[in-house]
Design a protein around this motif. Structure first.
Motif, PDB file in Angstrom:
ATOM      1  N   ARG A  57       0.795  -1.257  -0.052  1.00  0.00           N
ATOM      2  CA  ARG A  57      -0.068  -0.050  -0.029  1.00  0.00           C
ATOM      3  C   ARG A  57       0.807   1.247   0.092  1.00  0.00           C
ATOM      4  O   ARG A  57       0.169   2.385   0.185  1.00  0.00           O
ATOM      5  N   LEU A 112      -1.973   6.466   6.741  1.00  0.00           N
ATOM      6  CA  LEU A 112      -2.994   5.407   6.662  1.00  0.00           C
ATOM      7  C   LEU A 112      -3.506   5.633   8.313  1.00  0.00           C
ATOM      8  O   LEU A 112      -2.746   5.880   9.000  1.00  0.00           O
ATOM      9  N   ASP A 129      -9.247  13.383   5.688  1.00  0.00           N
ATOM     10  CA  ASP A 129      -8.939  12.959   4.185  1.00  0.00           C
ATOM     11  C   ASP A 129      -7.852  11.988   4.229  1.00  0.00           C
ATOM     12  O   ASP A 129      -6.599  12.140   3.553  1.00  0.00           O
ATOM     13  N   PRO A 131      -6.821   7.528   4.145  1.00  0.00           N
ATOM     14  CA  PRO A 131      -7.377   6.192   4.023  1.00  0.00           C
ATOM     15  C   PRO A 131      -7.469   5.592   5.244  1.00  0.00           C
ATOM     16  O   PRO A 131      -6.734   5.477   6.169  1.00  0.00           O
ATOM     17  N   LEU A 133      -8.584   1.654   7.270  1.00  0.00           N
ATOM     18  CA  LEU A 133      -8.742   0.299   7.317  1.00  0.00           C
ATOM     19  C   LEU A 133      -9.379   0.009   8.651  1.00  0.00           C
ATOM     20  O   LEU A 133      -8.992   0.429   9.672  1.00  0.00           O
ATOM     21  N   ASP A 138     -11.316  -5.574   7.654  1.00  0.00           N
ATOM     22  CA  ASP A 138      -9.978  -5.591   6.603  1.00  0.00           C
ATOM     23  C   ASP A 138      -8.978  -6.488   7.272  1.00  0.00           C
ATOM     24  O   ASP A 138      -8.078  -6.577   6.397  1.00  0.00           O
TER      25      ASP A 138
END
Length: 393
Positions: A57, A112, A129, A131, A133, A138
């Motif tokens: 990622r 993240l 803003d 990402p 999980l 997940d």
């Protein structure tokens, strides 16, 4: 060039030490949670698969991951995976108000965020803003990747975790703690409390706090077992004390009374504990003595901080069952202490002075706070802000 090669040969990281324990004791239990157990081999496999997925990622050396979750085994796995690839875990305090939590996350500019379902809504309300999980949705799919085989070359001075500390005023500050500091904290933990590789740790205190994270990593670097507990539960904690050999049984003011009451009522006793308790200055002395009597363990007369770990003055163990007449601290291993006046001149014995510390357990400064770091690290010592007096005895 040869000097650089020699220097690299003396370097080791938290993951390196964990992996050595997995190599030499693959079947030993690394983590337990709610009656389940995962061996060092199983944990290493999960960690390396997670490390590969994070790398895929784009997460790499120096990148930050904001972690917002209750105590759970995945918390330790995320920290170890980041230790393998050089990323930094910013451990978020779920007790904070929304404005404070937003500040803590944005401070470190994470690549993240990993959150648990329990705090998913609270995190979403921050409107960031970044990402995200969700562990329940997940995490297991991340482990479908092949284990990481090629690891980046890291430096022990690389950051591993950011733990937040507010001090007495203002918004929380992010204390960056390196591999070097965590390894030194593990060493001080073992030296000051005589902890062995057979002595596990009960991680019930929030893992966003040094009281748990430092000792979780220390335990996994030495081949013992971390018993993960989702918050304070006297019955669960006393049950672990009965069944397991433990190093430091961390119990803070407010958690001591329920444990003492349960042990008094049931007659249950601990199997083996190297040290119990913390922050005795805030605990009635008779209560501290009763806890240590019931557990047959010395009471830890501690003074440390997020920035310093258990040091600089947490090597005083009050004998089991003894009501202390003095709460004087003893200097810890792995640290050096000075007491200074407002002009940073060392004070005489018996005179009050600000505690200044240096040694390998120290953190690497506050994230994004150059002015504060310049002030607090002046003269090559970390100035803690606490006032002490050096005794002659």
């Amino acid at each position: 060039m040869i000097d650089e090669v020699i220097a690299r040969s003396g370097q080791v990281t938290v993951f390196d030490l964990f992996r050595q324990r997995a190599l030499h004791g693959p079947d030993r239990p690394a983590l337990t949670e709610r009656g389940r157990s995962w061996s060092y081999a199983q944990t290493e496999d999960r960690v390396l698969r997670l490390a590969r997925s994070l790398g895929d990622r784009g997460i790499g050396r120096g990148d930050r991951i904001a972690l917002l979750a209750e105590n759970r085994r995945e918390y330790a796995e995320i920290e170890l995976a980041c230790a393998a690839i050089g990323a930094i875990v910013a451990c978020q305090n779920w007790r904070l108000a929304a404005d404070e939590l937003r500040h803590c996350v944005t401070l470190v500019s994470p690549a993240l965020a990993i959150v648990s379902a329990r705090y998913q809504e609270s995190y979403a309300a921050l409107g960031l803003d970044v990402p995200v999980l969700v562990i329940e949705d997940d995490f297991e799919s991340l482990l479908s990747a092949d284990p990481l085989t090629e690891r980046p070359e890291l430096d022990p001075e690389d950051g591993l975790v950011i733990l937040y500390t507010s001090g007495t005023t203002g918004l929380p500050k992010g204390a960056l703690i390196s591999h070097r500091a965590q390894i030194a904290r593990m060493t001080a933990y073992r030296m000051d409390m005589h902890v062995t590789p057979e002595d596990g740790f009960v991680a019930w205190a929030p893992m966003f706090h040094m009281g748990s994270t430092d000792q979780v990593l220390a335990t996994l670097m030495t081949g013992a077992t971390v018993h993960v507990v989702d918050g304070f539960d006297a019955e669960t904690i006393v049950g672990l004390m009965e069944r397991e050999s433990l190093g430091w049984m961390l119990l803070m003011p407010g958690s001591i009374e329920p444990v003492v009451e349960l042990m008094q009522k049931t007659g249950r006793r601990a199997k083996s504990i190297r040290a119990v308790g913390a922050m005795i200055d805030l605990v009635p002395r008779a209560l501290a003595a009763e806890l240590s009597r019931l557990t047959c363990a010395p009471y830890l007369n501690s003074f440390g901080s997020t920035e310093t770990g258990l040091p600089p003055a947490s090597s005083c163990l009050i004998p089991a069952g003894e009501t202390p007449q003095s709460l004087s601290k003893h200097a810890s291993a792995m640290s050096e202490i000075r007491l200074v006046d407002p002009e940073d001149r060392e004070v005489a014995v018996g005179e009050p002075g600000e505690v200044c510390v240096r040694g390998p357990t120290l953190f690497s400064g506050y994230w994004g706070a150059e002015q504060t770091n310049s002030k607090d690290f002046r003269g090559g010592w970390f100035h803690m802000g606490d006032m002490f007096r050096r005794n002659t005895n």
